[in-house]
Design a protein around this motif. Structure first.
Motif, PDB file in Angstrom:
ATOM      1  N   ALA A  12      54.318   6.555  15.627  1.00 29.08           N
ATOM      2  CA  ALA A  12      54.957   7.651  14.914  1.00 29.08           C
ATOM      3  C   ALA A  12      54.203   7.815  13.633  1.00 29.08           C
ATOM      4  O   ALA A  12      52.994   7.155  13.241  1.00 29.08           O
ATOM      5  CB  ALA A  12      56.312   7.214  14.528  1.00 29.08           C
ATOM      6  N   SER A  13      54.216   9.071  13.043  1.00 26.77           N
ATOM      7  CA  SER A  13      53.664   9.354  11.661  1.00 26.77           C
ATOM      8  C   SER A  13      55.026   9.866  10.815  1.00 26.77           C
ATOM      9  O   SER A  13      55.217  11.094  10.723  1.00 26.77           O
ATOM     10  CB  SER A  13      52.759  10.559  11.852  1.00 26.77           C
ATOM     11  N   LEU A  14      55.542   8.630  10.379  1.00 29.09           N
ATOM     12  CA  LEU A  14      56.799   8.782   9.604  1.00 29.09           C
ATOM     13  C   LEU A  14      56.309   9.022   8.050  1.00 29.09           C
ATOM     14  O   LEU A  14      55.464   8.365   7.620  1.00 29.09           O
ATOM     15  CB  LEU A  14      57.763   7.602   9.792  1.00 29.09           C
ATOM     16  N   ALA A  15      57.253   9.720   7.512  1.00 31.03           N
ATOM     17  CA  ALA A  15      56.860   9.899   5.782  1.00 31.03           C
ATOM     18  C   ALA A  15      57.588   8.415   5.376  1.00 31.03           C
ATOM     19  O   ALA A  15      58.240   7.336   5.979  1.00 31.03           O
ATOM     20  CB  ALA A  15      57.689  11.101   5.326  1.00 31.03           C
ATOM     21  N   THR A  16      57.309   8.329   3.903  1.00 32.86           N
ATOM     22  CA  THR A  16      57.182   6.952   3.253  1.00 32.86           C
ATOM     23  C   THR A  16      58.696   6.349   3.510  1.00 32.86           C
ATOM     24  O   THR A  16      58.734   5.219   3.970  1.00 32.86           O
ATOM     25  CB  THR A  16      56.962   7.140   1.772  1.00 32.86           C
ATOM     26  N   ALA A  17      59.900   6.965   3.080  1.00 33.17           N
ATOM     27  CA  ALA A  17      61.116   6.398   3.107  1.00 33.17           C
ATOM     28  C   ALA A  17      61.683   6.017   4.483  1.00 33.17           C
ATOM     29  O   ALA A  17      62.097   5.129   4.772  1.00 33.17           O
ATOM     30  CB  ALA A  17      62.161   7.435   2.148  1.00 33.17           C
TER      31      ALA A  17
ATOM     32  N   VAL B 144      61.611  -1.819  13.924  1.00 34.00           N
ATOM     33  CA  VAL B 144      60.958  -0.827  15.288  1.00 34.00           C
ATOM     34  C   VAL B 144      59.624  -0.130  14.824  1.00 34.00           C
ATOM     35  O   VAL B 144      59.425   0.638  15.596  1.00 34.00           O
ATOM     36  CB  VAL B 144      62.109   0.119  15.372  1.00 34.00           C
ATOM     37  N   ALA B 145      59.294  -0.251  13.627  1.00 28.12           N
ATOM     38  CA  ALA B 145      57.954   0.292  13.290  1.00 28.12           C
ATOM     39  C   ALA B 145      56.920  -0.559  12.381  1.00 28.12           C
ATOM     40  O   ALA B 145      57.655  -1.452  11.436  1.00 28.12           O
ATOM     41  CB  ALA B 145      57.898   1.732  12.631  1.00 28.12           C
ATOM     42  N   GLU B 146      55.661  -0.706  12.559  1.00 32.01           N
ATOM     43  CA  GLU B 146      54.884  -1.411  11.929  1.00 32.01           C
ATOM     44  C   GLU B 146      53.486  -0.564  11.382  1.00 32.01           C
ATOM     45  O   GLU B 146      52.929  -0.017  12.228  1.00 32.01           O
ATOM     46  CB  GLU B 146      54.272  -2.665  12.575  1.00 32.01           C
ATOM     47  N   ALA B 147      53.323  -0.598  10.086  1.00 25.91           N
ATOM     48  CA  ALA B 147      52.230   0.324   9.599  1.00 25.91           C
ATOM     49  C   ALA B 147      50.917  -0.142  10.039  1.00 25.91           C
ATOM     50  O   ALA B 147      50.770  -1.203  10.122  1.00 25.91           O
ATOM     51  CB  ALA B 147      52.348   0.309   8.042  1.00 25.91           C
ATOM     52  N   ALA B 148      50.074   0.741  10.220  1.00 24.38           N
ATOM     53  CA  ALA B 148      48.449   0.440  10.528  1.00 24.38           C
ATOM     54  C   ALA B 148      47.849   1.378   9.424  1.00 24.38           C
ATOM     55  O   ALA B 148      46.701   0.814   9.374  1.00 24.38           O
ATOM     56  CB  ALA B 148      48.441   0.914  12.168  1.00 24.38           C
ATOM     57  N   LEU B 149      47.891   2.422   9.584  1.00 23.41           N
ATOM     58  CA  LEU B 149      47.186   3.501   8.891  1.00 23.41           C
ATOM     59  C   LEU B 149      48.007   4.048   7.816  1.00 23.41           C
ATOM     60  O   LEU B 149      49.200   4.532   7.901  1.00 23.41           O
ATOM     61  CB  LEU B 149      46.419   4.383   9.861  1.00 23.41           C
TER      62      LEU B 149
ATOM     63  N   ASP C 182      52.222   9.097   3.946  1.00 26.68           N
ATOM     64  CA  ASP C 182      52.781   8.869   5.261  1.00 26.68           C
ATOM     65  C   ASP C 182      51.728   8.252   5.866  1.00 26.68           C
ATOM     66  O   ASP C 182      50.361   7.934   5.338  1.00 26.68           O
ATOM     67  CB  ASP C 182      53.219  10.153   5.846  1.00 26.68           C
ATOM     68  N   GLY C 183      51.408   7.980   7.238  1.00 24.84           N
ATOM     69  CA  GLY C 183      50.485   7.501   8.026  1.00 24.84           C
ATOM     70  C   GLY C 183      50.391   7.292   9.445  1.00 24.84           C
ATOM     71  O   GLY C 183      51.394   8.191  10.036  1.00 24.84           O
ATOM     72  N   VAL C 184      50.098   6.373  10.118  1.00 29.59           N
ATOM     73  CA  VAL C 184      50.320   6.067  11.338  1.00 29.59           C
ATOM     74  C   VAL C 184      51.197   4.630  11.548  1.00 29.59           C
ATOM     75  O   VAL C 184      50.573   3.522  10.955  1.00 29.59           O
ATOM     76  CB  VAL C 184      49.003   6.199  12.326  1.00 29.59           C
TER      77      VAL C 184
END
Length: 301
Positions: free
Chosen positions: A92-97, A107-112, A230-232
């Motif tokens: 996903a490329s979700l925004a910050t909040a 259900v999500a873990e930051a990578a980039l 945001d990121g990946v």
């Protein structure tokens, strides 16, 4: 030969999932079991679609992995896709909040994390229609207010805290309209559909080609503090070696002319930095102190 990546909506994805599309048997990243990457239309949907599709093609060329991209209608749609069992989105490329809410629900873990204008942070702004009489945040009381999405950090969450700080009751003192994107907020204010709104700095430039006088007609009332970009992100079920392969490829692609153009077209990213969830800890504490939690923003049905 690479098969053209199809950009599909969440609604269609749900139909395909019911028909057995989601998470078929086999190794993830094959033609029959592509890596599903969810995006949100923070800017023009067609632009995000074209850019994300091109990035998927470049990733295929770099890794041999197949990707299927889709543009969700809102942030909640992406989070729900990540929460599905089996997941209907692997990246996903979700925004910050929205990312923080997804991460807190595991259900999500930051990578980039993305970089724009040389920084991994950005600011939001509350804007108003020139001549509306709105000079301060308190002047927004009784007016129609355009927001991007209930889970947009700069397009609602931080501005909502700013409005509360100015003594505005969000339930009683303003009428809220959802514009769906940052340029959509600017357009809503420009056209008078809303007299004020919230977006990132400076989303007005996104519509300046269509509205050359937007900088004069839509004026900035107040800016927010720094917000992480945001990121990946990846679903926790995705194997670490697969994540590393995709991350390494994206870091290489964005350094190429074609890759930078494609990624910039989708989300105006000019570079990417490797960061894990701890990058968002400071902002997470701001949200928690303000009582902004998953239970508040995503109440159970």
């Amino acid at each position: 030969m690479f098969r053209r990546i199809t950009v599909i909506t969440l609604a269609l994805l749900a139909v395909l999932a019911a028909a057995g599309f989601a998470a078929p048997a086999g190794t993830l990243g094959t033609e029959k079991n592509p890596i599903i990457w969810a995006f949100v239309p923070s800017v023009d949907t067609a632009r995000v679609s074209a850019g994300s599709e091109k990035v998927a093609q470049l990733l295929f060329q770099a890794t041999g992995l197949y990707f299927k991209t889709f543009i969700a209608t809102d942030y909640v749609g992406v989070i729900e896709a990540l929460k599905a069992n089996p997941p209907k989105a692997h990246m996903a490329s979700l925004a910050t909040a929205a990312y923080i809410l997804a991460a807190d629900q595991k259900v999500a873990e930051a990578a980039l994390v993305s970089v724009r204008n040389g920084t991994a942070f950005y600011k939001g702004e509350i804007v108003a229609l020139a001549g509306s009489g709105i000079k301060t945040l308190a002047d927004i009381k009784g007016k129609t207010f355009a927001r991007v999405d209930p889970l947009s950090a700069s397009g609602w969450i931080i501005p909502s805290l700013m409005l509360k700080g100015a003594g505005i009751n969000l339930d009683k003192d303003i009428k809220i309209v959802d514009a769906g994107s940052h340029p959509g907020v600017v357009t809503a204010v420009y056209s008078g559909q809303a007299l004020a709104g919230a977006c990132f700095v400076d989303a007005r430039a996104q519509v300046q080609k269509d509205y050359p006088d937007v900088m004069e007609k839509v004026v900035v009332v107040k800016e927010s503090g720094n917000i992480p970009n945001d990121g990946v992100q990846f679903h926790p079920s995705i194997a670490k070696d697969l994540r590393a392969k995709v991350v390494d490829a994206l870091l290489a692609i964005i350094k190429t002319e074609d890759g930078k153009a494609a990624i910039n077209s989708a989300y105006q990213w000019t570079a990417l930095e490797v960061h894990d969830d701890t990058f968002y800890d400071g902002f997470r504490q701001v949200l928690q102190a303000a009582g902004v939690t998953a239970d508040v923003l995503m109440p159970k049905k």
